[in-house]
Design an enzyme around this catalytic site. Structure first.
Site, PDB file in Angstrom:
ATOM      1  N   ASP A  55      43.333 -34.919  21.803  1.00 20.67           N
ATOM      2  CA  ASP A  55      43.798 -36.149  22.447  1.00 20.67           C
ATOM      3  C   ASP A  55      43.138 -37.433  21.926  1.00 20.67           C
ATOM      4  O   ASP A  55      41.904 -37.490  21.813  1.00 20.67           O
ATOM      5  CB  ASP A  55      43.497 -36.098  23.941  1.00 20.67           C
ATOM      6  CG  ASP A  55      44.122 -34.905  24.627  1.00 20.67           C
ATOM      7  OD1 ASP A  55      44.812 -34.123  23.966  1.00 20.67           O
ATOM      8  OD2 ASP A  55      43.906 -34.746  25.842  1.00 20.67           O
ATOM      9  N   GLU A 240      48.618 -34.570  32.504  1.00 21.12           N
ATOM     10  CA  GLU A 240      47.417 -35.072  31.846  1.00 21.12           C
ATOM     11  C   GLU A 240      47.654 -36.478  31.301  1.00 21.12           C
ATOM     12  O   GLU A 240      48.790 -36.942  31.188  1.00 21.12           O
ATOM     13  CB  GLU A 240      47.002 -34.139  30.713  1.00 21.12           C
ATOM     14  CG  GLU A 240      46.660 -32.733  31.190  1.00 21.12           C
ATOM     15  CD  GLU A 240      46.087 -31.852  30.112  1.00 21.12           C
ATOM     16  OE1 GLU A 240      45.028 -31.260  30.346  1.00 21.12           O
ATOM     17  OE2 GLU A 240      46.697 -31.747  29.025  1.00 21.12           O
TER      18      GLU A 240
END
Length: 532
Positions: A55, A240
């Site tokens: 990420d 998320e």
């Protein structure tokens, strides 16, 4: 930030390579001899010199420099020991890898989060002359930390030297749930000007809830409201990396809407992980979405940042100098990210994109374009202008000057009487291999087909075709195709849709062909720019 998975750790034990972060330029540098699978190292997309990344975190612009922090394993080419890697750029295209910003410790792993410029030193962590960069990140606690191992909470770190070094706030964590949670993570912070406070969006990932908080000082946080469940909220799905921001609708600054990005895994539009978004209004406390699809709808009923398999954890840059919404995402998929055949690195970032909000079919939706800096790179050429031509029930290979492995392709496709028509990129000399970009005139769909794009047998979850419903505009479809050594990104219909996929072709597969099936198609204004 995806939670730990046992198969990552078992694979990591077999593949671990103990290496340190490298500060050499990357992202646009040619691969060096002996660099493992150098034929797939990106030229246009950021990737670390070695080791695992996922990420993007802490996206911020400061004093002429874009900062990209990201989930990184400093110890090997597998998920684990989560730390914040760091890269910098002045143009979002050419990146330099920096030393690890916040490494894992014996007390915590450093999961995802965000960074803001605390210009007025509301936190008291800097000074009037040296405003701090403040990071809000997720602490994942270990034994001996004073918290039960595996619990997650939000913590603060700060930098007074432009992001080169970071100190953790001595009273971390600054925000926890009661009772503590193993799935409370991914704080995205921004300044909410109408209320004069900092706004945080974070998630309880397994509950499909985005939680909003406010603060005057980035340290003391007050709960505002919850959003969700909505959209993709099925059992086993995780929410998320939320991001909430306003955009003018149809360019009208007096008529803004708020966009909430929620990255979900699995069950995205292309399978596995993907980036969903909602459009609505925010009153300083509550986000209210508009035009929600009914619960448990087919994925095609929801709104997606990308219709390919490899776009996840997308977020926007803070303090963007032109006030634009510029996003970057991780170019991989949790279904197979641990198995992609790249070494000594795994993971790359997608091309930075600029977002706009337009009314499409009566509904506010995002449109997507490569960042302006990419367009400037393309404008510098060299460009092979193929012009306009027709293909009838067959295929036509473009001129040798159009061959390449890192290139931008612009064209307008007019399918006309053809049943299907499109392009093959990264094609082989014998025509057996290549990535097919196909428009189906009966179904009104655009497909990226990587079933013959190179190596794909490393995981049964490496899906082959990714499709978006897309009408023609007066019988035509405008395409911008970004080809890199290990990826293809298709921007279609003036940004109405994007399809992003990893591919693993042979280094000699460098040809472009146009094709039409069961009829004639025209290809207009075809221009191929080889990018170095």
């Amino acid at each position: 930030m995806h939670p730990a998975r046992s198969f990552f750790l078992s694979l990591g034990a077999a593949l671990a390579v103990s290496t340190a972060a490298c500060s050499a330029p990357t992202g646009s540098q040619p691969a060096q001899a002996g660099e493992g699978t150098s034929q797939w190292r990106p030229a246009l997309h950021y990737t670390p010199q070695r080791n695992w990344m996922n990420d993007p975190n802490g996206l911020v612009y400061y004093q002429g420099v874009y900062h990209l922090f990201y989930q990184y394993n400093p110890h090997g080419n597998y998920w684990g020991d989560m730390s914040w890697g760091h890269a910098t750029s002045r143009d979002l295209i050419h990146w330099s890898e920096q030393p690890v910003a916040m490494p894992v410790t014996d007390r915590e792993e450093i999961f995802s989060g965000s960074i803001v410029l605390d210009e007025h030193n509301t936190s008291g962590l800097g000074s009037a002359g040296k405003p701090p960069l403040v990071a809000l990140y997720t602490s994942v606690f270990k034994e001996g930390s004073g918290h039960e191992a595996g619990m997650q909470a939000q913590s603060v770190a700060y930098s007074t030297d432009g992001g080169e070094s970071w100190r953790k706030y001595e009273k971390n964590p600054v925000l926890t749930l009661n009772p503590e949670s193993r799935n409370f993570r991914d704080p995205k912070v921004s300044w909410y000007a109408p209320g004069g406070y900092w706004l945080m969006a974070t998630v309880v990932s397994d509950a499909h809830v985005v939680k909003f908080y406010r603060s005057k000082n980035l340290i003391d946080w007050e709960f505002l409201s919850d959003f969700g469940p909505a959209g993709v909220a099925r059992p086993g799905v995780l929410w998320e990396m939320p991001d909430l921001f306003p955009l003018p609708l149809d360019g009208n600054a007096r008529d803004p809407r708020w966009v909430l990005i929620v990255n979900i895994n699995p069950w995205s539009i292309a399978g596995g992980s993907g980036a969903e978004y909602f459009v609505g209004r925010f009153d300083g406390k509550t986000f209210t979405p508009e035009n929600l699809a009914p619960p448990d709808s087919d994925p095609s009923r929801y709104l997606w940042l990308d219709h390919g398999a490899d776009y996840y954890a997308a977020g926007t840059f803070a303090n963007e100098p032109h006030g634009k919404a510029v996003t970057i995402g991780w170019m991989s998929n949790w279904d197979y990210a641990d198995r992609v055949p790249t070494t000594p690195w795994k993971g790359a970032m997608a091309l930075p994109r600029q977002l706009a909000l337009k009314t499409i079919d009566g509904v506010p939706q995002l449109t997507f374009a490569p960042a302006d800096q990419y367009a400037a790179l393309v404008d510098k050429g060299p460009t092979t202008r193929v012009g306009t031509f027709a293909v009838s029930s067959g295929s036509k290979e473009l001129v040798p000057a159009a061959r390449g492995t890192v290139q931008n392709i612009d064209l307008t496709l007019e399918p006309r009487s053809a049943r299907r028509a499109g392009l093959v990129v990264r094609g082989s000399a014998d025509g057996a291999a290549g990535t097919r970009i196909v428009y189906d005139t009966a179904r009104h769909t655009l497909t990226l087909d990587r079933s013959h794009a190179g190596i794909g047998n490393f995981s049964p979850a490496f899906s082959k075709e990714h499709i978006v419903n897309l009408p023609l505009d007066n019988g035509r479809l405008r395409l911008r195709i970004v080809v890199d050594r290990g990826s293809v990104e298709v921007f279609a219909a003036d940004g109405r849709a994007v399809i992003t996929d990893l591919v693993f072709p042979a280094s000699t597969d460098d040809r472009i062909s146009a094709f039409a099936e069961q009829g004639e198609a025209s290809f207009h204004d075809v221009a191929v720019t080889n990018l170095r």
